[in-house]
Write a protein that holds these residues in place. Structure first.
Motif, PDB file in Angstrom:
ATOM      1  N   VAL A 181       0.838  -1.212   0.000  1.00 44.70           N
ATOM      2  CA  VAL A 181       0.000   0.000   0.000  1.00 44.70           C
ATOM      3  C   VAL A 181       0.872   1.262   0.000  1.00 44.70           C
ATOM      4  CG1 VAL A 181      -1.849   1.241   1.179  1.00 44.70           C
ATOM      5  CG2 VAL A 181      -1.825  -1.255   1.208  1.00 44.70           C
ATOM      6  N   GLU A 182       1.983   1.215   0.734  1.00 46.10           N
ATOM      7  CA  GLU A 182       2.891   2.381   0.765  1.00 46.10           C
ATOM      8  C   GLU A 182       3.432   2.696  -0.625  1.00 46.10           C
ATOM      9  OE1 GLU A 182       6.081   2.719   3.616  1.00 46.10           O
ATOM     10  OE2 GLU A 182       4.985   1.402   4.997  1.00 46.10           O
ATOM     11  N   TYR A 183       3.852   1.638  -1.325  1.00 42.55           N
ATOM     12  CA  TYR A 183       4.377   1.854  -2.686  1.00 42.55           C
ATOM     13  C   TYR A 183       3.280   2.440  -3.581  1.00 42.55           C
ATOM     14  CZ  TYR A 183       7.494  -1.850  -0.897  1.00 42.55           C
ATOM     15  OH  TYR A 183       8.327  -2.627  -0.132  1.00 42.55           O
ATOM     16  N   GLY A 184       2.068   1.900  -3.426  1.00 47.15           N
ATOM     17  CA  GLY A 184       0.952   2.347  -4.254  1.00 47.15           C
ATOM     18  C   GLY A 184       0.622   3.808  -4.024  1.00 47.15           C
TER      19      GLY A 184
ATOM     20  N   TYR B  71      -6.960 -10.273  -1.580  1.00 50.55           N
ATOM     21  CA  TYR B  71      -7.768 -10.900  -0.550  1.00 50.55           C
ATOM     22  C   TYR B  71      -6.942 -11.925   0.220  1.00 50.55           C
ATOM     23  CZ  TYR B  71     -11.844 -12.946   1.588  1.00 50.55           C
ATOM     24  OH  TYR B  71     -12.763 -13.379   2.495  1.00 50.55           O
ATOM     25  N   PRO B  72      -7.081 -12.154   1.506  1.00 51.48           N
ATOM     26  CA  PRO B  72      -8.048 -11.465   2.350  1.00 51.48           C
ATOM     27  C   PRO B  72      -7.466 -10.230   3.019  1.00 51.48           C
ATOM     28  CG  PRO B  72      -7.099 -13.307   3.516  1.00 51.48           C
ATOM     29  CD  PRO B  72      -6.423 -13.263   2.173  1.00 51.48           C
ATOM     30  N   GLY B  73      -8.312  -9.260   3.178  1.00 52.88           N
ATOM     31  CA  GLY B  73      -7.969  -8.096   3.983  1.00 52.88           C
ATOM     32  C   GLY B  73      -7.351  -6.958   3.208  1.00 52.88           C
TER      33      GLY B  73
ATOM     34  N   ALA C  50      -9.735  -0.612  -2.750  1.00 50.24           N
ATOM     35  CA  ALA C  50     -10.171  -0.018  -1.483  1.00 50.24           C
ATOM     36  C   ALA C  50      -8.985   0.255  -0.569  1.00 50.24           C
ATOM     37  CB  ALA C  50     -11.176  -0.940  -0.799  1.00 50.24           C
ATOM     38  N   ALA C  51      -7.957  -0.615  -0.620  1.00 51.51           N
ATOM     39  CA  ALA C  51      -6.775  -0.391   0.224  1.00 51.51           C
ATOM     40  C   ALA C  51      -6.104   0.935  -0.147  1.00 51.51           C
ATOM     41  CB  ALA C  51      -5.789  -1.554   0.083  1.00 51.51           C
ATOM     42  N   PHE C  52      -6.000   1.196  -1.462  1.00 54.50           N
ATOM     43  CA  PHE C  52      -5.386   2.465  -1.889  1.00 54.50           C
ATOM     44  C   PHE C  52      -6.298   3.647  -1.551  1.00 54.50           C
ATOM     45  CE2 PHE C  52      -3.466  -0.448  -5.261  1.00 54.50           C
ATOM     46  CZ  PHE C  52      -2.291  -0.621  -4.556  1.00 54.50           C
ATOM     47  N   ALA C  53      -7.615   3.473  -1.774  1.00 56.14           N
ATOM     48  CA  ALA C  53      -8.557   4.572  -1.510  1.00 56.14           C
ATOM     49  C   ALA C  53      -8.536   4.962  -0.032  1.00 56.14           C
ATOM     50  CB  ALA C  53      -9.972   4.169  -1.941  1.00 56.14           C
ATOM     51  N   GLN C  54      -8.477   3.963   0.840  1.00 52.95           N
ATOM     52  CA  GLN C  54      -8.431   4.268   2.273  1.00 52.95           C
ATOM     53  C   GLN C  54      -7.126   4.977   2.635  1.00 52.95           C
ATOM     54  OE1 GLN C  54      -7.563   1.167   5.049  1.00 52.95           O
ATOM     55  NE2 GLN C  54      -8.977   1.971   6.596  1.00 52.95           N
ATOM     56  N   ALA C  55      -6.010   4.471   2.053  1.00 50.27           N
ATOM     57  CA  ALA C  55      -4.707   5.047   2.380  1.00 50.27           C
ATOM     58  C   ALA C  55      -4.602   6.495   1.900  1.00 50.27           C
ATOM     59  CB  ALA C  55      -3.595   4.202   1.760  1.00 50.27           C
ATOM     60  N   LEU C  56      -5.187   6.780   0.739  1.00 50.33           N
ATOM     61  CA  LEU C  56      -5.153   8.154   0.222  1.00 50.33           C
ATOM     62  C   LEU C  56      -6.158   9.033   0.959  1.00 50.33           C
ATOM     63  CD1 LEU C  56      -4.895   7.141  -3.535  1.00 50.33           C
ATOM     64  CD2 LEU C  56      -3.194   8.529  -2.333  1.00 50.33           C
ATOM     65  N   GLY C  57      -7.080   8.423   1.678  1.00 52.10           N
ATOM     66  CA  GLY C  57      -8.113   9.137   2.438  1.00 52.10           C
ATOM     67  C   GLY C  57      -9.470   8.968   1.785  1.00 52.10           C
ATOM     68  N   TRP C  58     -10.407   8.331   2.495  1.00 55.75           N
ATOM     69  CA  TRP C  58     -11.739   8.112   1.906  1.00 55.75           C
ATOM     70  C   TRP C  58     -12.313   9.430   1.401  1.00 55.75           C
ATOM     71  CZ3 TRP C  58     -12.239   3.265   1.064  1.00 55.75           C
ATOM     72  CH2 TRP C  58     -12.010   2.273   2.021  1.00 55.75           C
TER      73      TRP C  58
ATOM     74  N   GLY D 206     -15.006   9.060  -1.165  1.00 58.41           N
ATOM     75  CA  GLY D 206     -16.282   8.697  -1.776  1.00 58.41           C
ATOM     76  C   GLY D 206     -16.236   8.239  -3.216  1.00 58.41           C
ATOM     77  N   ALA D 207     -15.042   8.172  -3.822  1.00 55.37           N
ATOM     78  CA  ALA D 207     -14.952   7.766  -5.230  1.00 55.37           C
ATOM     79  C   ALA D 207     -15.488   6.348  -5.422  1.00 55.37           C
ATOM     80  CB  ALA D 207     -13.496   7.830  -5.705  1.00 55.37           C
ATOM     81  N   ARG D 208     -15.974   6.084  -6.631  1.00 55.68           N
ATOM     82  CA  ARG D 208     -16.282   4.702  -7.010  1.00 55.68           C
ATOM     83  C   ARG D 208     -15.000   3.878  -6.910  1.00 55.68           C
ATOM     84  NH1 ARG D 208     -20.653   3.783 -10.821  1.00 55.68           N
ATOM     85  NH2 ARG D 208     -21.633   5.715 -11.467  1.00 55.68           N
ATOM     86  N   VAL D 209     -15.143   2.568  -6.676  1.00 52.95           N
ATOM     87  CA  VAL D 209     -13.955   1.724  -6.579  1.00 52.95           C
ATOM     88  C   VAL D 209     -14.192   0.393  -7.295  1.00 52.95           C
ATOM     89  CG1 VAL D 209     -14.614   0.662  -4.361  1.00 52.95           C
ATOM     90  CG2 VAL D 209     -12.185   0.821  -4.993  1.00 52.95           C
ATOM     91  N   THR D 210     -13.130  -0.107  -7.931  1.00 52.57           N
ATOM     92  CA  THR D 210     -13.148  -1.438  -8.543  1.00 52.57           C
ATOM     93  C   THR D 210     -11.772  -2.060  -8.328  1.00 52.57           C
ATOM     94  OG1 THR D 210     -14.666  -0.699 -10.273  1.00 52.57           O
ATOM     95  CG2 THR D 210     -13.482  -2.728 -10.687  1.00 52.57           C
ATOM     96  N   SER D 211     -11.730  -3.371  -8.125  1.00 54.48           N
ATOM     97  CA  SER D 211     -10.460  -4.086  -8.059  1.00 54.48           C
ATOM     98  C   SER D 211     -10.516  -5.241  -9.046  1.00 54.48           C
ATOM     99  CB  SER D 211     -10.215  -4.635  -6.653  1.00 54.48           C
ATOM    100  OG  SER D 211     -10.120  -3.573  -5.734  1.00 54.48           O
ATOM    101  N   VAL D 212      -9.394  -5.477  -9.714  1.00 59.85           N
ATOM    102  CA  VAL D 212      -9.386  -6.550 -10.714  1.00 59.85           C
ATOM    103  C   VAL D 212      -8.170  -7.444 -10.503  1.00 59.85           C
ATOM    104  CG1 VAL D 212     -10.595  -5.166 -12.416  1.00 59.85           C
ATOM    105  CG2 VAL D 212      -8.123  -5.221 -12.450  1.00 59.85           C
ATOM    106  N   TYR D 213      -8.344  -8.731 -10.797  1.00 64.68           N
ATOM    107  CA  TYR D 213      -7.223  -9.662 -10.783  1.00 64.68           C
ATOM    108  C   TYR D 213      -7.174 -10.411 -12.102  1.00 64.68           C
ATOM    109  CZ  TYR D 213      -3.979 -13.353  -9.843  1.00 64.68           C
ATOM    110  OH  TYR D 213      -2.891 -14.197  -9.947  1.00 64.68           O
ATOM    111  N   ALA D 214      -6.042 -10.391 -12.756  1.00 64.80           N
ATOM    112  CA  ALA D 214      -5.846 -11.136 -14.002  1.00 64.80           C
ATOM    113  C   ALA D 214      -4.382 -11.536 -14.115  1.00 64.80           C
ATOM    114  CB  ALA D 214      -6.273 -10.293 -15.197  1.00 64.80           C
ATOM    115  N   ALA D 215      -3.823 -12.042 -13.015  1.00 64.17           N
ATOM    116  CA  ALA D 215      -2.413 -12.444 -12.976  1.00 64.17           C
ATOM    117  C   ALA D 215      -1.544 -11.299 -13.506  1.00 64.17           C
ATOM    118  CB  ALA D 215      -2.209 -13.757 -13.738  1.00 64.17           C
TER     119      ALA D 215
END
Lengths: 147, 395
Positions: free
Chosen positions: B23-26, B57-59, B64-72, B74-83
């Motif tokens: 998260v710090e790097y992000g 996952y998990p946790g 959302a991890a980046f959005a929380q770290a940058l400060g909530w 209210g932006a829309r959020v999506t996370s994707v995994y595709a290796a």
């Protein structure tokens, strides 16, 4: 106790000449799958859901080969403290099935013994032995090579 | 063809082994991209995170991890995994929402804190998982597959281990000029040949490392970019195609190819189809490219990409390399960033970092590794489980 490392991927190894990898064939379109597909056919133009077990060709030709000079991480079996013996991995082209199947080479077969296009056969092998079990697998070896 | 979207900002956290949370790097990469775009975090309406299995996952669902770290905010959020294609799918998800009018400004972030040594599957006893099984049954690490491809090229086309080493030499020379790269020194063919064999015929310096790192992009609609007063780099196409049956090239983490006995194989293989879909969407072809960023998980695999993205016919990758065409200053520089050879792989960040490089190159901001007059660039990658991606960016 002898236990296959994966259930249903090869037959019992009591008869080396009859040893085969086991795939499945779709009753509707005839497509063959290895590892076995039992619940559905993966041909996108086929809605088949009944597949029969079918033995794969006993022999094929080397598509490519390599080895593992460093111990792979778990779940590869073995004791991390033991000296590492590199293993050889062979990709084998089966002419009738028109597919390439991976496997480890039989013990003693190194990359220096192999060439692309060489004829190889599938033989029963042992992946790992511990106190309770002998984990069995399949190996590829040059046709006519020592057992 | 689809409409373009704008790249307003690009930012990275340097690749390396830093020993901190992903998260710090992000956050570092995100703030850098926002600063580059001359926008604030509160201007972002959509955040898309590229997941990693370890950082995910998990946790730790990435977006959302980046959005929380940058400060909530209210932006829309999506996370994707595709290796390995996670980053490009994150870009494409942001693109789709921008083109659909759901958001004007999107922030895309990928970051990873990689383990040491071979990538390994998740723990436990999971015989239904092909990625677990290939380690269990074959000990087939990723370099084992790279070794199989390399040996096949040697048999089919006459490539040599020295040819493979020359790819490393080329990419190390470019990576020296990249402040974000992990490895920033020249490498000689002798050094490659002196490094230990990992998976015959490939040696340690033929194979990309695993790294910590992060990359981020600020993307927007073209109308927002115009209101913002910039003439931006534009993303013209993003390919996220799957393979076609029967898939006849052996791929990680599979035990076998599909059988081509009943259904004839497709006209082009999966890797070639990834770039072909991007060319079709962009209305361009390989002749239009000024540079390409390709996924050199191994030196030999870079040569395969030359052929699969259409820079040369099958089997002629080495010829292109030997001519110097793909080096900095050549006709079509490949991996001017230094590639994975200079970065190591930070899985969910990698495809985003490729597009950061395209952005800087197309803006003329790539310093000592600048491709003169670059107007059109391609990035391409392939990951496990049938994922691949290609992005075409233009100026």
């Amino acid at each position: 106790m002898r236990t296959p490392v994966v259930a249903g991927w090869f037959n019992a190894d009591d008869d080396p000449d009859g040893f085969r990898l086991l795939g499945t064939r779709c009753r509707m379109c005839g497509s063959v799958f290895f590892p076995r597909a039992d619940a559905y056919c993966r041909n996108p133009s086929c809605a088949g859901s009944e597949l029969d077990e079918v033995p794969l060709s006993r022999t094929g030709t080397v598509w490519s080969y390599t080895d593992g000079r460093y111990r792979p991480p778990a779940p590869y079996p073995g004791t991390p403290d033991a000296p590492w013996e590199p293993y050889t991995v062979v990709a084998v082209e089966l002419a009738a099935e028109r597919m390439v199947v991976l496997g480890q080479a039989a013990p003693g077969v190194t990359v220096a013994d192999l060439a692309v296009g060489m004829a190889v056969e599938v033989v029963p092998g042992v992946l790992h032995q511990d106190a309770e079990r002998t984990w069995t697998t399949w190996h590829w070896r040059p046709v006519g090579g020592p057992v | 063809m689809t409409d373009d979207i704008a790249v307003l900002g690009a930012g990275m956290h340097p690749w390396g082994k830093w020993g901190r949370r992903f998260v710090e790097y992000g956050v570092t990469a995100a703030r850098s991209a926002l600063s580059d775009a001359q926008l604030g975090w509160n201007d972002v309406q959509l955040v898309v995170g590229a997941d990693t299995v370890r950082g995910g996952y998990p946790g730790h669902v990435a977006g959302a991890a980046f959005a929380q770290a940058l400060g909530w905010q209210g932006a829309r959020v999506t996370s994707v995994y595709a290796a390995c294609a996670s980053g490009a799918q994150a870009i494409n998800t942001a693109r789709a929402q921008i083109l659909a009018g759901m958001a004007d400004v999107a922030l895309v972030v990928g970051a990873d804190a990689a383990p040491k040594g071979f990538f390994a599957p998740a723990g436990g006893d999971r015989p239904d998982d092909p990625d677990w099984l290939r380690f269990r049954v074959l000990g087939a690490t990723n370099p084992v597959y790279f070794g199989l491809y390399a040996r096949r090229r040697m048999a089919l086309y006459g490539d040599t281990p020295d040819d493979f080493a020359q790819v490393k030499v080329k990419n190390a020379a470019a990576g020296r000029a990249n402040p974000h790269a992990r490895y920033r020194k020249a490498v000689t063919a002798e050094e490659v040949a002196a490094s230990p064999v990992v998976a015959d015929p490939l040696r340690l310096l033929d194979i990309c490392a695993t790294s910590d790192g992060a990359a981020a992009l600020v993307l927007s609609s073209m109308s927002f970019a115009r209101r913002h007063g910039v003439d931006p780099v534009r993303i013209r196409a993003v390919s996220t195609v799957t393979p076609r049956y029967p898939r006849t090239t052996l791929d990680l983490p599979d035990f076998a190819t599909d059988s081509a006995a009943v259904v004839a194989p497709p006209a082009i293989g999966f890797r070639a189809s990834i770039a072909a879909a991007a060319y079709a969407e962009a209305g361009t072809g390989p002749a239009d490219l000024d540079l390409a960023e390709v996924y050199d998980l191994s030196t030999a695999l870079e040569l395969e990409w030359y052929e699969d993205v259409g820079l040369c016919p099958a089997g002629e990758g080495v010829k292109l390399l030997r001519e110097g065409a793909t080096a900095l200053g050549g006709r079509i520089p490949v991996n001017p960033s230094g590639g994975l050879a200079s970065f190591g792989e930070a899985v969910p960040a990698q495809a985003i970092s490729q597009v950061c490089e395209l952005t800087w190159q197309l803006r003329g901001q790539a310093g000592g590794r600048q491709v003169a007059g670059a107007r059109c660039g391609l990035s391409v990658n392939q990951g496990l489980f049938g994922h691949g991606s290609a992005v075409i960016a233009v100026r």
